[in-house]
Design a protein around this motif. Structure first.
Motif, short mmCIF file in Angstrom:
data_model
loop_
_atom_site.label_atom_id
_atom_site.label_comp_id
_atom_site.label_asym_id
_atom_site.label_seq_id
_atom_site.Cartn_x
_atom_site.Cartn_y
_atom_site.Cartn_z
N ASP A 92 -6.60 -0.65 -1.62
CA ASP A 92 -7.50 -0.26 -3.09
C ASP A 92 -6.81 1.22 -4.04
O ASP A 92 -6.79 1.17 -4.83
CB ASP A 92 -9.15 -0.46 -3.06
N GLU A 93 -5.81 1.07 -3.36
CA GLU A 93 -4.90 2.36 -3.39
C GLU A 93 -3.58 1.68 -4.84
O GLU A 93 -4.19 0.82 -4.59
CB GLU A 93 -4.45 4.04 -3.00
N SER A 94 -2.99 2.52 -5.73
CA SER A 94 -2.99 2.51 -6.91
C SER A 94 -1.33 2.04 -6.14
O SER A 94 -1.00 2.92 -5.05
CB SER A 94 -2.88 3.08 -7.86
N ASN B 250 8.21 3.27 -9.01
CA ASN B 250 8.11 2.20 -9.65
C ASN B 250 9.31 2.09 -9.65
O ASN B 250 10.04 0.58 -10.14
CB ASN B 250 7.62 2.86 -10.80
N HIS C 61 3.38 -0.29 -0.07
CA HIS C 61 2.55 -0.03 -0.31
C HIS C 61 3.70 1.75 -1.39
O HIS C 61 3.76 2.74 -0.94
CB HIS C 61 1.63 1.43 0.23
#
Length: 845
Positions: free
Chosen positions: A53-55, A112, A68
């Motif tokens: 659930d982490e970004s 990113n 991740h």
DNA sequence: GGGCTGCATGATAAC
DNA sequence: TTATCATGCAGCCCT
């Protein structure tokens, strides 16, 4: 191990049937994970299990597998794609095929992939390697903000790649997992269990990947040493803004291109040394390391190190061993900034043990600690004696600290100072000496500078005594700092100028126009790229033009003067001359004419360089020394080596200098007693007395002014001359000075009274002259004044000069300047004169 | 007595 | 002027 705790923060288990190793620390260690967490890590499902659930989750562009990004547990499991996005390591490996791998950026600072999109080439798109491809990649790499350098281990074009940025260090380019197995000869950290290990190794196999500067955004280099804990420092981010700055951190010595020998120049460049500004990282922004700590790196080292494996070497800093560093005490003083930037933070004076590998793979444990010192800290590595002895280092040698990414293991290499030969590379001639004094010699540089650079002989000839000098001078003295040989300075200057000539805006970049003080500036977000080197010539009519050589047919084509070419340029790109836009079209003029033309074109350049050199040497205070020394018959060669014979007190002073600094006894020895009556002490006392008087006058004058201001309109501002000297007096003084300077030599020689004119006896000059007057005088001195003018400029009695065989004139000038630079009040430059005792003698110090 | 430890001092560069 | 760093040295500990 009773205090073991699982480093999965969601687990934090203190007991486990088995402890496993997780992700690697920069210190070389590994996160301790309990069995369950460790198993998840081994099975590459750690993030899926604990961070769903982490970004930071992204998809592999190829297989859509979730990745991740930004998590240390997954940091080696993906790669950035050049065109943005990420790919899992499996896909990356698959795509890798025959293509050049993108520079590995195992970081999580830019999860990113923004950096990757800028820096690397699209995977799987360009699988064919041809020359154009290489050139383009070179361009791209040059354009890369992080200035990453890359070599392709098994590629025949390796040499072609080198000039752009291959680097070497004294350390093996091995990543953490492979250190033990190969170069270092013994297994080090066992690393995570096989699954991850395989994955890591798979990263390493295809190519050698060498990174000099900190890859922007790499987690490892973007932050300091982890020191065995994670402490959340992994989260520290580097501002993207720093990218541009970091791009300048590498100071590769660019080639002095030869118009005719592209390949040769390329080869020559392979031997370039590089001065890599270490990663601008660290805690608390204390990352501005002094240049003397920047690691010097040569390409030979890289070539020697081009093994089968790949890793990213991040040179951190280097340090010339002092006598105490190399002594038996076994304490290596670490530069504070370096210690705080790259070593684990310590709060207790006793510090913590730190493991560092030497280049042989032997691991040493030192105590990294500090002492309180003047409200600051003094960082030391204790217990270095065995290591120093093992490496046979001595004072004057250089130790280089670097980090291997991924893993962040600290390694310690070295350079021997005696013969400038790196231990790893005995054949490597003339490696940078490693000290920051600027005596670093760049071996092989001359080869790169066929048209005006230093010759090889030049280098060699200068080198031998340089090393000796350095030995003699460096040890135990801070004089080693940033003393740069005039030639080196010159070379740097040329280099940067040439860089400017070659820089082009990135082809894709569109500038923002910003106006600063009515001047328009183009602001590019993307780093510049290197363009093609051209030759500028001038016709007899005065029109200027430039010539470029086709990269395909090597023919020279005439181009408009203003044209900027990309790095790769061929006849077909010649849109300015349709008659010669093909390689099939012959040369416009004969080779002989070309040669003559280029000779003309180069000569102005050379003259320009010479002029620059003169400017360089005649700028500022050194120019005075130059003028004075040349008048005194010093050889140019002497002047070319300003460090020759520099006293231990004043780097710029020579033996015989009688300035107040140079004549003082060494520190701690023979201190002057308060009642001492020597010239030094008398002079100091006189100066102090004069200054105090002046201060009092100043103060009373201010008080008077204030009182006056209360009663009436404040008087018109006076020039910034204090004390007794009024504006009129200043005019008189200047007039007097002009006259003084215009006097014939005979007149000047005939009296010491002129000195008196400036002395307190006339009540005009002494301490109260305008500080700038000093500069004016110096400026006049540089404007071709004679020896006697210089004498007058310094207001030194000729008798004094005679006594000192005129030799110390330049030194006096320098010392005067040095006194100013050392923080004396500028006015003090005339204190000497002011203190001249009747008869022209006085403060000979 | 020798070696080690921790701090102090002073020289120097940087600001 | 301040910060940094090389080195000196006093005091303590160990043999």
């Amino acid at each position: 191990m009773g205090s073991m705790i699982c480093m999965n923060e969601l687990c934090r288990a203190t007991t486990s049937v088995e402890w496993k190793k997780g992700w690697g620390f920069k210190s070389g260690g590994f996160a301790k994970l309990c069995y369950n967490c460790g198993s998840a890590f081994e099975n590459l499902v750690f993030c899926e299990t604990f961070h769903p659930d982490e970004s930071g989750w992204r998809e592999c562009r190829t297989c859509r597998k979730p990745i991740h990004c930004g998590c240390i547990a997954s940091k080696y499991l993906y790669e950035y794609l050049d065109y943005g996005g990420v790919t899992c390591i499996k896909c990356a490996r698959h795509l890798d095929g025959h293509s050049i791998r993108p520079i590995q950026i195992p970081g999580d600072d830019f999860p990113n992939g923004t950096l990757g999109s800028k820096s690397a080439q699209p995977l799987g798109i360009e699988n064919k390697i041809d020359e154009n491809d290489f050139e383009r990649r070179k361009l791209m790499q040059t354009n890369e903000p992080g200035q990453l350098f890359q070599t392709q281990r098994n590629d025949k074009k390796q040499d072609t790649m080198l000039p752009i940025g291959n680097v070497g260090t004294c350390f093996s380019n091995l990543n953490q997992q492979n250190i033990g197995a190969s170069l270092f000869g013994k297994p080090d950290n066992e690393g995570p269990s096989q699954g991850v290990k395989d994955m890591y190794e798979s990263i390493n196999q295809p190519s050698l990947n060498f990174c000099l500067s900190t890859p922007i955004g790499t987690s490892s280099s973007g932050q300091p040493f982890l020191g065995g804990d994670v402490e959340g420092r992994e989260q520290s981010k580097t501002s993207p803004f720093q990218q541009g700055q970091r791009a300048r951190h590498i100071l590769p010595k660019p080639p002095k291109p030869s118009p005719t020998s592209g390949s040769e120049s390329v080869k020559g460049m392979a031997s370039q040394a590089r001065i890599a500004r270490p990663p601008a990282e660290g805690r608390g922004g204390r990352s501005q390391l002094l240049p003397r700590y920047w690691p010097r790196i040569t390409d030979q080292e890289l070539e020697k190190l081009a093994g089968d494996l790949k890793s990213t070497i991040v040179p951190l800093f280097e340090k010339v061993l002092s006598a105490s560093d190399a002594g038996r005490i076994g304490r290596l003083v670490l530069p504070k900034a370096c210690a705080e930037a790259y070593f684990p933070p310590i709060n207790q004076s006793e510090g913590l043990p730190i493991r560092i590998q030497d280049i042989k793979g032997k691991e040493w444990t030192f105590q990294f600690r500090f002492w309180p010192n003047n409200n600051s800290r003094m960082y030391v590595l204790e217990g270095v004696t065995p290591c120093i002895q093992n490496m046979q280092l001595q004072a004057g040698d250089t130790v280089i600290f670097s980090r291997i990414d991924p893993g962040g293991k600290l390694v310690m290499g070295f350079r021997k100072a005696t013969n400038n030969v790196d231990m790893q590379d005995p054949q490597t001639p003339n490696l940078p000496s490693g000290n920051g004094s600027g005596e670093t010699s760049f071996s092989g540089m001359a080869d790169n500078f066929p048209n005006g650079g230093r010759t090889s002989d030049d280098t060699v000839n200068r080198q031998v005594p340089m090393s000796e000098k350095k030995k003699a001078r460096n040890i135990g003295s801070k004089n080693k700092r940033l003393l740069m040989h005039a030639d080196d300075a010159m070379e740097l200057r040329i280099t940067w100028e040439e860089i400017q000539e070659l820089l082009r805006p990135s082809p894709t970049a569109k500038p923002n126009i910003v106006v600063v003080e009515d001047c328009e500036f183009e602001e590019y977000e993307e780093a510049p790229v290197f363009g093609k080197r051209t030759i500028f010539t001038a016709r007899s009519s005065g029109d200027q033009e430039q010539w470029a050589q086709c990269d395909c047919c090597a023919k020279w084509r005439r181009l408009p003067f203003h044209v900027l070419l990309p790095a790769k340029w061929t006849c077909s790109d010649n849109i300015w001359d349709s008659r010669r836009c093909s390689c099939a079209i012959p040369d416009e003029i004969s080779p002989r004419e070309l040669e003559a033309l280029f000779r003309v074109g180069k000569d102005p350049k050379r003259r320009k360089l010479v002029d620059n050199n003169e400017d360089l040497e005649s700028s500022g205070l050194d120019a005075l020394a130059t003028v004075a020394a040349s008048d005194m018959g010093d050889s140019i060669g002497d002047m070319g080596e300003p460090s020759v014979g520099a006293t231990t007190k004043h780097p710029r002073h020579r033996p015989g200098c009688s300035c107040i600094v140079c004549i003082q006894p060494p520190s701690g020895k023979g201190k002057h007693h308060p009642t001492c009556k020597c010239n030094v002490c008398l002079t100091v006392k006189r100066r102090f007395k004069t200054l105090m008087l002046r201060k009092k006058k100043k103060q009373s004058e201010r008080e008077a002014e204030l009182a006056q201001a209360k009663d009436q309109v404040p008087p018109k501002d006076e020039p910034e001359i204090d004390g007794m000297t009024s504006g009129i007096e200043l005019l008189q003084m200047n007039h007097s000075e002009n006259e003084h300077m215009n006097h014939s030599d005979n007149e000047r020689n005939s009296n010491g009274d002129q000195v008196e004119e400036f002395g307190p006896g006339k009540g005009q000059l002494d301490l109260n002259c305008h500080p700038n007057r000093d500069d004016d005088m110096l400026a006049e001195a540089t404007a071709g004044m004679s020896m006697t003018s210089l004498v007058n400029a310094t207001n030194l009695p000729l008798e004094y000069l005679t006594q000192n065989r005129l030799e110390s004139l330049g030194n006096s000038l320098l010392s005067q300047a040095a006194s100013e630079s050392e923080g004396h009040h500028p006015d003090n430059g005339f204190v000497k004169t002011a203190d001249v005792e009747p008869g022209g003698k006085g403060a000979e110090a």
